[in-house]
Design a protein around this motif. Structure first.
Motif, short mmCIF file in Angstrom:
data_model
loop_
_atom_site.label_atom_id
_atom_site.label_comp_id
_atom_site.label_asym_id
_atom_site.label_seq_id
_atom_site.Cartn_x
_atom_site.Cartn_y
_atom_site.Cartn_z
N GLN A 169 0.83 -1.21 0.00
CA GLN A 169 0.00 0.00 0.00
C GLN A 169 0.87 1.26 0.00
OE1 GLN A 169 -1.02 -2.57 2.41
NE2 GLN A 169 -2.31 -3.30 0.73
N ASP A 170 1.88 1.24 0.83
CA ASP A 170 2.80 2.39 0.87
C ASP A 170 3.46 2.56 -0.50
OD1 ASP A 170 2.30 3.20 3.39
OD2 ASP A 170 4.17 2.49 4.29
N LEU A 230 0.97 4.07 -2.92
CA LEU A 230 0.74 5.48 -2.62
C LEU A 230 1.94 6.33 -2.99
CD1 LEU A 230 -1.09 5.20 0.83
CD2 LEU A 230 -2.10 5.88 -1.36
N ARG A 233 2.00 6.62 -6.67
CA ARG A 233 0.92 7.53 -7.08
C ARG A 233 1.36 8.99 -6.87
NH1 ARG A 233 -4.83 7.90 -7.50
NH2 ARG A 233 -5.56 9.87 -6.59
N LYS A 266 1.86 11.68 -9.80
CA LYS A 266 1.12 12.95 -9.80
C LYS A 266 2.06 14.14 -9.92
CE LYS A 266 -3.38 12.01 -8.43
NZ LYS A 266 -4.60 12.82 -8.33
N PRO A 283 4.07 10.58 7.06
CA PRO A 283 2.88 10.97 7.83
C PRO A 283 1.70 10.08 7.46
CG PRO A 283 3.33 12.56 6.09
CD PRO A 283 4.33 11.46 5.92
N VAL A 284 0.73 9.97 8.38
CA VAL A 284 -0.49 9.22 8.08
C VAL A 284 -1.29 9.96 7.02
CG1 VAL A 284 -2.71 8.54 9.03
CG2 VAL A 284 -0.62 8.02 10.28
N ASN A 285 -1.32 11.27 7.19
CA ASN A 285 -2.09 12.11 6.27
C ASN A 285 -1.52 12.03 4.85
OD1 ASN A 285 -2.85 14.47 4.74
ND2 ASN A 285 -3.69 15.28 6.66
N PHE A 286 -2.36 11.61 3.90
CA PHE A 286 -1.87 11.37 2.54
C PHE A 286 -1.35 12.63 1.87
CE2 PHE A 286 -2.49 11.14 -2.06
CZ PHE A 286 -1.62 10.11 -2.35
N GLU A 287 -2.05 13.75 2.08
CA GLU A 287 -1.57 14.98 1.43
C GLU A 287 -0.16 15.33 1.88
OE1 GLU A 287 -4.87 15.62 2.78
OE2 GLU A 287 -6.06 15.96 0.94
N LEU A 347 -2.89 2.64 8.57
CA LEU A 347 -3.62 3.92 8.68
C LEU A 347 -3.32 4.80 7.47
CD1 LEU A 347 -3.11 4.77 12.45
CD2 LEU A 347 -5.22 4.06 11.30
N ARG A 348 -2.03 4.73 7.04
CA ARG A 348 -1.63 5.50 5.87
C ARG A 348 -2.39 5.01 4.65
NH1 ARG A 348 3.37 5.68 7.59
NH2 ARG A 348 3.82 3.74 6.49
N ALA A 349 -2.57 3.69 4.57
CA ALA A 349 -3.30 3.12 3.44
C ALA A 349 -4.76 3.55 3.49
CB ALA A 349 -3.19 1.59 3.48
N ASP A 361 -6.05 6.22 4.87
CA ASP A 361 -6.13 7.64 4.53
C ASP A 361 -5.80 7.86 3.06
OD1 ASP A 361 -6.34 10.46 5.65
OD2 ASP A 361 -4.42 10.54 4.58
N GLY A 362 -4.71 7.23 2.61
CA GLY A 362 -4.22 7.46 1.25
C GLY A 362 -5.21 6.98 0.20
N PHE A 363 -5.77 5.79 0.40
CA PHE A 363 -6.69 5.27 -0.62
C PHE A 363 -8.04 5.97 -0.54
CE2 PHE A 363 -3.43 2.02 -0.67
CZ PHE A 363 -3.23 1.89 -2.04
N GLN A 408 -8.29 9.11 0.02
CA GLN A 408 -7.99 10.32 -0.74
C GLN A 408 -7.94 10.00 -2.25
OE1 GLN A 408 -7.97 13.31 -0.02
NE2 GLN A 408 -6.89 14.30 -1.75
N ALA A 409 -7.37 8.81 -2.57
CA ALA A 409 -7.30 8.41 -3.97
C ALA A 409 -8.71 8.28 -4.56
CB ALA A 409 -6.53 7.10 -4.10
N GLU A 429 -10.01 11.72 -5.09
CA GLU A 429 -9.39 12.40 -6.22
C GLU A 429 -9.86 11.82 -7.55
OE1 GLU A 429 -5.19 13.71 -4.07
OE2 GLU A 429 -5.16 12.18 -5.65
N ASP A 430 -9.88 10.46 -7.60
CA ASP A 430 -10.14 9.83 -8.89
C ASP A 430 -11.64 9.70 -9.19
OD1 ASP A 430 -7.46 9.68 -8.87
OD2 ASP A 430 -7.30 7.48 -8.81
N ARG A 451 -10.97 9.35 6.65
CA ARG A 451 -9.64 9.96 6.67
C ARG A 451 -9.37 10.64 8.02
NH1 ARG A 451 -7.73 13.88 2.55
NH2 ARG A 451 -5.83 13.25 3.62
#
Lengths: 150, 515
Positions: free
Chosen positions: A17-18, A21, A24, A28, A122-126, B303-305, B307-309, B311-312, B315-316, B333
């Motif tokens: 997953q990391d 991301l 991705r 981007k 960070p956990v936060n994706f942004e 948690l990152r996954a 949040d990240g997915f 967001q994905a 976005e998508d 999120r």
């Protein structure tokens, strides 16, 4: 060094997953060309030192930057970092540690071994995407690597 | 030779005897009533009376009062019966000084066999008496000392060959041997075998060279039990300078030795226990570190996954989703990020317990200004007044104290966030030499009924949608303050602001929280 197919970035990451991301975020930021992915420390070392499945590669074709997770199967990130920075043929490659670990020991040890940057994911994706984008931009586009022969 | 001539010759001879006697002795003649009828020069000299003063007196004139009446009576009875009396008499001279005379009184009888007169011949023995008295006194003293020593110490005397020639009662008591069993033996009879041969050899070398030996010896009694004696052996030298005998004086230190051994054993046990505990603690810390490391690393990744997915997707595919669907994803999120924050704070909190304190003097005023800057001072988009009082330097771990102040100040800013005019007061009070720092705000405050929950981990007195936070900040504050040996407490009222107090060391007078 001007080979358009040359690998610019080695991304060492075991978590799928990391990895997705990160790719991705790089995509981007239009930085996704010429990326080599290694899923554990052993694979990373094979690529860097042109061994095993990468035996045909030239060690002088250095990636512009290595993004390295610390907690990796087989050979951990600290060991990979030690090998890269301990070998004169590879010690000039910028290495950015990108990890979940905030443990002071890891930070201190990484800097002691000569890491060029240390980023806590960070956990936060942004924030994560921003970090990946910025370090990609810096190391791939702005940083002028020293000319080394070898 | 005629009778007359014979008489003359006898008289001459008697005169010679008398002259010789007068040279040698103190002579007096007394009549049957006891009156002095003759004294020679030596009598006058020793009694310091003139002849005139003495003649016609009886001997009471020189009576010293030293002798009991019975003594004097016995003397008179003896001579009155015509027998010679011999003895030592203490007399008093005219000037009040005393003198001793060795006295022989010879009664001379008349034709009826009754005493006619008494001739007393004396020799001055004052000096001898004085020496005798001194000798007696010093003998007495020696006996007293010996008695005291026997009461106090274990005493033995050994001859140059090492054979025991004397033991006192205490020696017999402690060794459990009778005197008969000990005399004539050497000290091997009580040898415990505890001491090395070199130790015994050193002892003998020392005393054989005429030097005093002092040390502690473990001996074995007759019944096989052991006892310890603190021993001093004094060699007494003969005329050739060789030891004539050795006097050993010992004190029973068995109890002390036992206590020492117990202390040593307890110390050794204690040291071992401390070492074990330290090792256990070390292992536990290592384990905790490894645990924290995995928590930090492995709990963050999913948690990152999340949040990240999320967001994905936004976005998508955001445009294809209804508003409700987009809001749900935002909630996912938000929750993932909040859990990340909780994990980070919890790890930070657990690290506090393991970190060693690096104490030094911390400039509190400067530290507070620095933190206010980091927290966004002077807050262009808020109306905030900060009043900072005198803040003395205090000893502490700079990084940890920074954490304390940061948490308290950011809380004050957070909970006064809904005031149009926020007011912060930072200061300290001094009571009985104890410095108490405080941070006061005019924010939302809290109900004092829940004050005991304030410093618990994950304890919150406000809803997360009203005031964000994980509920770890004050728990961290308390742990740091406690690790510095201090105390933290708060006073507040709902909607009337809160004041947090803390000290950084033991207080001079423990008592109720006093503002």
């Amino acid at each position: 060094m001007n080979d358009p197919a040359a690998i610019e970035l080695l991304l060492v990451e075991d978590n799928p997953q990391d990895l997705e991301l990160a790719l991705r975020a790089l995509r981007k930021a239009n930085l996704a060309n010429h990326i080599q992915v290694a899923r554990d420390g052993a694979e990373a070392l094979e690529f860097i030192f042109c061994e095993g499945s990468h035996a045909a590669r030239q060690i002088s074709d250095r990636p512009k930057v290595i993004l390295l997770d610390l907690k990796l199967p087989k050979v951990d990130g600290i060991e990979v970092l030690k090998r890269i920075k301990g070998d004169p043929r590879t010690s000039m490659i910028p290495v950015v540690v990108l990890t979940s670990s905030k443990e002071q020991n890891d930070v201190v040890e990484s800097y002691r071994l000569g890491v060029n940057s240390y980023i806590v994911k960070p956990v936060n994706f942004e924030q994560f995407a921003a970090a990946v984008r910025e370090l990609g931009l810096y190391w791939l586009l702005l940083n002028q690597p020293p000319q080394v022969t070898g | 030779m005629s009778t007359d001539a014979q008489l003359k010759a006898s008289l001459k001879e008697a005169g010679d005897f008398k002259a010789a006697l007068d040279e040698h002795a103190i002579v007096a003649i007394t009549d049957t009533q006891g009156r002095i009828t003759y004294v020679n020069d030596k009598f006058c000299a020793i009694s310091k009376y003139s002849r005139d003063e003495l003649l016609g007196q009886d001997h009471r004139i020189i009576n010293s009062g030293h002798h009991p009446a019975a003594f004097i009576r016995e003397l008179w009875t003896t001579i009155a019966h015509g027998r010679v009396w011999r003895g030592e008499i203490k007399n008093k001279a005219k000037d009040g000084t005393f003198y001793w005379v060795d006295t022989t009184i010879v009664p001379f009888l008349n034709e009826h066999g009754k005493p006619r007169q008494y001739v007393a011949i004396r020799a001055d023995i004052t000096e001898r008496k004085r020496v005798e008295d001194e000798l007696r006194a010093s003998l007495h003293e020696v006996n007293d000392l010996k008695a005291a020593l026997d009461e106090h110490a274990i005493v033995a005397i050994t001859n140059p060959q090492g054979k025991i020639t004397f033991v006192n009662d205490k020696f017999c008591a402690i060794s459990k041997y009778s005197r008969e069993e000990l005399i004539g033996q050497d000290h091997r009879i009580i040898n415990s075998g505890y001491h090395a041969a070199t130790f015994i050899r050193e002892l003998w070398t020392t005393i054989a060279h005429g030097r005093v030996w002092h040390g502690e010896i473990k001996n074995k009694a007759k019944d096989g039990t052991f006892y310890w004696v603190d021993t001093t052996i004094v060699p007494f030298l003969g005329e050739q300078g060789k030891p004539r005998q050795y006097v050993a004086i010992r004190a029973d230190i068995t109890e002390r030795k036992r206590a020492e051994e117990t202390i040593q054993r307890l110390n050794a046990q204690l040291e071992q226990r401390v070492a074990e505990r330290t090792a256990q603690l070390h292992a536990a810390n290592k384990e905790l570190e490894a645990f924290s490391y995995s928590v930090s690393h492995d709990l963050h990744a999913p948690l990152r996954a999340v949040d990240g997915f999320s967001q994905a997707v936004l976005e998508d595919f955001g445009p294809q989703l209804p508003d409700e669907g987009r809001r749900y994803l935002q909630t996912i999120r938000f929750s993932a990020q909040r859990m990340g924050a909780l994990i980070d704070d919890l790890l930070a909190f657990s690290r506090l317990g393991r970190k060693d304190l690096a104490k030094r003097a911390v400039d509190t005023g400067q530290l507070v200004q620095e933190i206010l800057g980091e927290l966004g001072s002077p807050w262009p988009d808020r109306q905030i007044t900060v009043r900072t009082g005198e803040l003395p330097a205090s000893p502490g771990d700079p990084a940890l104290l920074k954490q304390v102040w940061t948490n308290l100040l950011s809380n004050a800013l957070k909970y006064s966030g809904k005031r149009s005019q926020a007011e912060l007061e930072i200061g300290c009070t001094q009571t009985n030499g104890t410095t108490t720092f405080f941070v006061r705000d005019n924010g939302t405050g809290f109900d004092m009924r829940y004050a005991d929950k304030l410093f618990g981990v994950f304890q919150r007195l406000h809803r997360v949608e009203d005031y964000e936070g994980t509920g770890v900040g004050l728990a961290i504050v308390q742990r740091i303050v406690h690790r510095h040996g201090g105390r933290v407490w708060a006073e507040a009222a709902v909607d009337r602001g809160a004041t947090f107090y803390f000290t950084l060391g033991p207080e001079a007078k423990p008592g109720e929280p006093a503002p």
